[in-house]
Enzyme design. Structure first.
Site, PDB file in Angstrom:
ATOM      1  N   ASN A   1     -24.359   7.304  12.239  1.00  0.00           N
ATOM      2  CA  ASN A   1     -24.498   6.150  11.352  1.00  0.00           C
ATOM      3  C   ASN A   1     -25.747   5.337  11.686  1.00  0.00           C
ATOM      4  OD1 ASN A   1     -22.362   6.831   9.787  1.00  0.00           O
ATOM      5  ND2 ASN A   1     -21.056   5.104  10.342  1.00  0.00           N
TER       6      ASN A   1
ATOM      7  N   THR B   1     -11.780  -0.615  12.326  1.00  0.00           N
ATOM      8  CA  THR B   1     -12.337  -1.273  13.519  1.00  0.00           C
ATOM      9  C   THR B   1     -13.438  -2.224  13.044  1.00  0.00           C
ATOM     10  OG1 THR B   1     -13.816   0.628  13.775  1.00  0.00           O
ATOM     11  CG2 THR B   1     -11.859   0.588  15.164  1.00  0.00           C
TER      12      THR B   1
ATOM     13  N   PHE C   1     -31.120  10.173   1.638  1.00  0.00           N
ATOM     14  CA  PHE C   1     -31.045   8.884   2.347  1.00  0.00           C
ATOM     15  C   PHE C   1     -32.412   8.248   2.522  1.00  0.00           C
ATOM     16  CE2 PHE C   1     -27.127   7.009   4.016  1.00  0.00           C
ATOM     17  CZ  PHE C   1     -26.262   7.772   3.258  1.00  0.00           C
TER      18      PHE C   1
ATOM     19  N   CYS D   1     -19.068   0.320   6.894  1.00  0.00           N
ATOM     20  CA  CYS D   1     -19.420   1.165   8.038  1.00  0.00           C
ATOM     21  C   CYS D   1     -20.792   0.885   8.629  1.00  0.00           C
ATOM     22  CB  CYS D   1     -19.307   2.626   7.642  1.00  0.00           C
ATOM     23  SG  CYS D   1     -17.652   3.050   7.087  1.00  0.00           S
TER      24      CYS D   1
ATOM     25  N   LYS E   1     -21.670  -2.781  10.208  1.00  0.00           N
ATOM     26  CA  LYS E   1     -20.905  -3.180  11.402  1.00  0.00           C
ATOM     27  C   LYS E   1     -21.054  -2.144  12.518  1.00  0.00           C
ATOM     28  CE  LYS E   1     -16.722  -0.739  10.978  1.00  0.00           C
ATOM     29  NZ  LYS E   1     -16.280   0.279  11.893  1.00  0.00           N
TER      30      LYS E   1
ATOM     31  N   GLY F   1     -34.346   0.334  -1.849  1.00  0.00           N
ATOM     32  CA  GLY F   1     -33.578  -0.502  -2.765  1.00  0.00           C
ATOM     33  C   GLY F   1     -33.153  -1.783  -2.084  1.00  0.00           C
TER      34      GLY F   1
ATOM     35  N   LYS G   1       0.839  -1.201   0.000  1.00  0.00           N
ATOM     36  CA  LYS G   1       0.000   0.000   0.000  1.00  0.00           C
ATOM     37  C   LYS G   1       0.874   1.252   0.000  1.00  0.00           C
ATOM     38  CE  LYS G   1      -4.239  -0.992   2.568  1.00  0.00           C
ATOM     39  NZ  LYS G   1      -4.863  -0.783   3.881  1.00  0.00           N
TER      40      LYS G   1
ATOM     41  N   GLY H   1     -24.930  -1.346   2.704  1.00  0.00           N
ATOM     42  CA  GLY H   1     -23.802  -2.260   2.922  1.00  0.00           C
ATOM     43  C   GLY H   1     -22.583  -1.418   3.201  1.00  0.00           C
TER      44      GLY H   1
ATOM     45  N   LEU I   1     -16.719  11.200   6.645  1.00  0.00           N
ATOM     46  CA  LEU I   1     -16.650  11.196   5.179  1.00  0.00           C
ATOM     47  C   LEU I   1     -17.395  10.015   4.582  1.00  0.00           C
ATOM     48  CD1 LEU I   1     -14.538   8.891   3.872  1.00  0.00           C
ATOM     49  CD2 LEU I   1     -12.857  10.391   4.885  1.00  0.00           C
TER      50      LEU I   1
HETATM   51  C1  UGA Z   1     -21.258   6.111   5.739  1.00  0.00           C
HETATM   52  C2  UGA Z   1     -21.779   7.467   6.234  1.00  0.00           C
HETATM   53  O1  UGA Z   1     -22.681   8.018   5.279  1.00  0.00           O
HETATM   54  C3  UGA Z   1     -20.624   8.440   6.445  1.00  0.00           C
HETATM   55  O2  UGA Z   1     -21.099   9.658   6.970  1.00  0.00           O
HETATM   56  C4  UGA Z   1     -19.640   7.800   7.437  1.00  0.00           C
HETATM   57  O3  UGA Z   1     -18.518   8.620   7.641  1.00  0.00           O
HETATM   58  C5  UGA Z   1     -19.168   6.468   6.877  1.00  0.00           C
HETATM   59  O4  UGA Z   1     -20.300   5.606   6.668  1.00  0.00           O
HETATM   60  C6  UGA Z   1     -18.244   5.858   7.885  1.00  0.00           C
HETATM   61  O5  UGA Z   1     -18.708   5.524   8.977  1.00  0.00           O
HETATM   62  O6  UGA Z   1     -17.047   5.806   7.635  1.00  0.00           O
HETATM   63  P1  UGA Z   1     -20.413   5.202   3.376  1.00  0.00           P
HETATM   64  O7  UGA Z   1     -20.268   3.871   4.043  1.00  0.00           O
HETATM   65  O8  UGA Z   1     -19.318   5.709   2.507  1.00  0.00           O
HETATM   66  O9  UGA Z   1     -20.650   6.349   4.478  1.00  0.00           O
HETATM   67  O10 UGA Z   1     -21.696   5.109   2.477  1.00  0.00           O
HETATM   68  P2  UGA Z   1     -23.148   5.772   2.442  1.00  0.00           P
HETATM   69  O11 UGA Z   1     -23.188   6.803   1.402  1.00  0.00           O
HETATM   70  O12 UGA Z   1     -23.593   6.131   3.798  1.00  0.00           O
HETATM   71  O13 UGA Z   1     -23.988   4.534   1.924  1.00  0.00           O
HETATM   72  C7  UGA Z   1     -24.122   3.358   2.726  1.00  0.00           C
HETATM   73  C8  UGA Z   1     -25.028   2.349   2.081  1.00  0.00           C
HETATM   74  O14 UGA Z   1     -26.374   2.796   2.136  1.00  0.00           O
HETATM   75  C9  UGA Z   1     -24.734   2.066   0.613  1.00  0.00           C
HETATM   76  O15 UGA Z   1     -24.789   0.677   0.406  1.00  0.00           O
HETATM   77  C10 UGA Z   1     -25.851   2.781  -0.104  1.00  0.00           C
HETATM   78  O16 UGA Z   1     -26.164   2.172  -1.323  1.00  0.00           O
HETATM   79  C11 UGA Z   1     -26.983   2.642   0.894  1.00  0.00           C
HETATM   80  N1  UGA Z   1     -28.034   3.678   0.734  1.00  0.00           N
HETATM   81  C12 UGA Z   1     -27.732   4.986   0.923  1.00  0.00           C
HETATM   82  C13 UGA Z   1     -29.337   3.296   0.443  1.00  0.00           C
HETATM   83  O17 UGA Z   1     -29.638   2.107   0.276  1.00  0.00           O
HETATM   84  N2  UGA Z   1     -30.295   4.275   0.342  1.00  0.00           N
HETATM   85  C14 UGA Z   1     -30.024   5.573   0.518  1.00  0.00           C
HETATM   86  O18 UGA Z   1     -30.955   6.402   0.405  1.00  0.00           O
HETATM   87  C15 UGA Z   1     -28.710   5.943   0.811  1.00  0.00           C
END
Ligand code: UGA
Length: 442
Positions: A217, A88, A258, A269, A272, A262, A37, A266, A156
């Site tokens: 989260n 983590t 949000f 973040c 878990k 669908g 990496k 997953g 983020l």
């Molecule tokens: C998420 C949080 O949004 C961030 O704020 C946080 O920092 C991050 O986890 C973390 O803990 O590190 P992320 O895992 O990048 O970010 O992804 P998201 O954009 O939150 O999406 C998560 C899942 O929810 C995806 O599988 C997405 O497809 C799904 N999703 C999202 C839906 O099914 N419907 C929605 O309306 C939005």
């Protein structure tokens, strides 16, 4: 003059943080135990796909502000401010988070420190971890109280990591309120440019800061499962969940973001984190407060089974021998991250039902092949859909949203499409003679 910063961990969180801190003008050293990496990063290439990150890496390496090392001693010598950005993950066979990587950063770093330092944790941890690490650092370092541990959670999103780091909604800092030290001052220096833009800066105790992250989260996961539960009711009642989401979303107290029904959430973040949150609340004797998250988790996991069942229904009751094209493998678009990806989970379930499954994803094929070597993979949409009886869209990449039915008409065996993200124009596909099924849609 910028600060001298070390960032431990060079995954999605750490690599982005290191690059962005250099972008803010600081001198940064990224630390990891994984030499492969580090070699990529030193060449200006992120070891994962994140839009815009390579450019920030390269620019700051060229400017001499960003370096990488596997040596903790070098990092301890170089920096006065240390960020922990290691993973983590969920513990095997348990809900609780595995904080071993975080612990080992502090255990290795603290004895090497030679001058007063602030260690900022960014990883998502069970509440109480920061205080425990603070005590551990003081004990292991000859500097005692001159080594502080504060918590500065990261919010983020993958796919928007650079933007979210440089222009966050807020900065949260949890400090040791019993023995306040330099942490707040150090954070104000590090984030000076961001704070100058008027970004809210909230200083709390460490426990609150840790909980802010998990609560955020948990709320997001709950919002997604709420709309997916509505999708189940819509399907039963012959209603349309997308129209419902639009309509309730206009209420500013609810908000449209949000609320996309669908195949559920997953990634590394949300799944878990809600489980670790339940486990930690249990340890604290507050498990009743979070039993609803168990339901949030079940609604979410049920989406995956439901999608397999819907595919089987569309196939006429059996998937044996059916050719299924799966478009999308990443847990969300603009990412190559497949950790707990609903798309791949569904592809696997469909294959177990006897179908022949071919997956295509613009960025996540390599990672998918490593994790699920038995699935079929294609180099593009056409190859994936060649001879397909059913086409599934499971990650809403722009490339798939833009697909024209005519493009696939002569390739597929049967014109049947299932839109697991409600990201296609159903009128267009139906109008072109396709059988279209969405989630919670008429
Ligand atoms: C998420 C949080 O949004 C961030 O704020 C946080 O920092 C991050 O986890 C973390 O803990 O590190 P992320 O895992 O990048 O970010 O992804 P998201 O954009 O939150 O999406 C998560 C899942 O929810 C995806 O599988 C997405 O497809 C799904 N999703 C999202 C839906 O099914 N419907 C929605 O309306 C939005």
């Amino acid at each position: 003059m910028g600060s001298r910063i070390a960032v431990f961990g060079t995954g999605y969180l750490g690599a982005t943080h290191a690059a962005c801190m250099a972008e803010l003008g600081h001198e940064v050293i990224g630390v990891d135990v994984d030499e492969s990496k580090l070699a990529k990063l030193a060449a200006g290439e992120a070891p994962f796909f994140e839009p815009g990150l390579d450019e920030v890496l390269q620019a700051n390496i060229d400017a001499g502000r960003l370096n990488f090392t596997s040596s903790y001693a070098e990092a301890a010598e170089f920096a006065d401010i240390h960020f922990i950005g290691v993973a983590t993950p969920q513990r095997r066979g348990e809900f609780a988070a595995d904080v071993n990587f975080v612990d080992s950063v502090v255990a290795t770093l603290a004895p090497l420190l030679t001058r007063p330092s602030v260690i900022f944790g960014k990883s998502t941890v069970p509440v109480g971890t920061a205080a425990r690490l603070g005590a551990m650092a003081r004990e292991l370092s000859s500097l005692g109280d001159a080594v502080e541990v504060a918590w500065n959670p990261e919010f983020l999103r993958e796919g928007f990591a650079v933007k979210d780091t440089l222009h966050p909604d807020r900065i949260v800092l949890g400090v040791d309120v019993m023995t306040p030290g330099r942490a707040e001052e150090a954070a104000r220096e590090v984030y000076a440019d961001i704070l100058a833009e008027g970004v809210p800066f909230l200083v709390t105790d460490r426990e609150t800061a840790e909980l802010v992250k998990t609560a955020a989260n948990a709320f997001l996961a709950t919002k997604i499962s709420f709309i997916n539960a509505m999708a189940e009711v819509c399907e039963a009642a012959g209603a349309d969940v997308s129209e419902l989401a639009d309509a309730i979303g206009y209420d500013a107290r609810i908000g449209r973001r949000f609320l996309n029904a669908g195949i559920g959430f997953g990634g590394g973040c949300l799944p878990k984190d809600i489980r670790a949150f339940m486990a930690r609340a249990g340890e604290l004797g507050a498990n009743q407060a979070l039993t609803f998250l168990r339901e949030v988790d079940s609604i979410n996991m049920r989406r995956r089974t439901r999608m397999m069942e819907m595919t089987r229904e569309v196939a006429g009751g059996s998937l044996i021998g059916a050719r299924v094209a799966v478009l999308g493998a990443a847990f969300k678009p603009d990412s190559d991250d497949i950790r707990d990806s609903p798309a791949l989970n569904i592809a696997g379930q469909i294959q177990l039902q006897g179908a022949s499954v071919t997956v295509y994803d613009p960025k996540a094929i390599e990672n998918s092949r490593t994790l699920f070597p038995t699935l079929g993979y294609a180099a593009d949409v056409r190859e994936a859909c060649d001879g397909a009886d059913i086409t599934l869209v499971l990650t809403e990449w722009e490339e798939f949203r833009r697909l024209e039915p005519a493009y696939l008409d002569s390739i597929v065996r049967q014109r049947r499409i299932i839109d697991g993200r409600n990201c296609l124009d159903q009128a267009k596909w139906r109008g072109a003679g396709w059988e279209y099924r969405g989630v919670g849609r008429r």
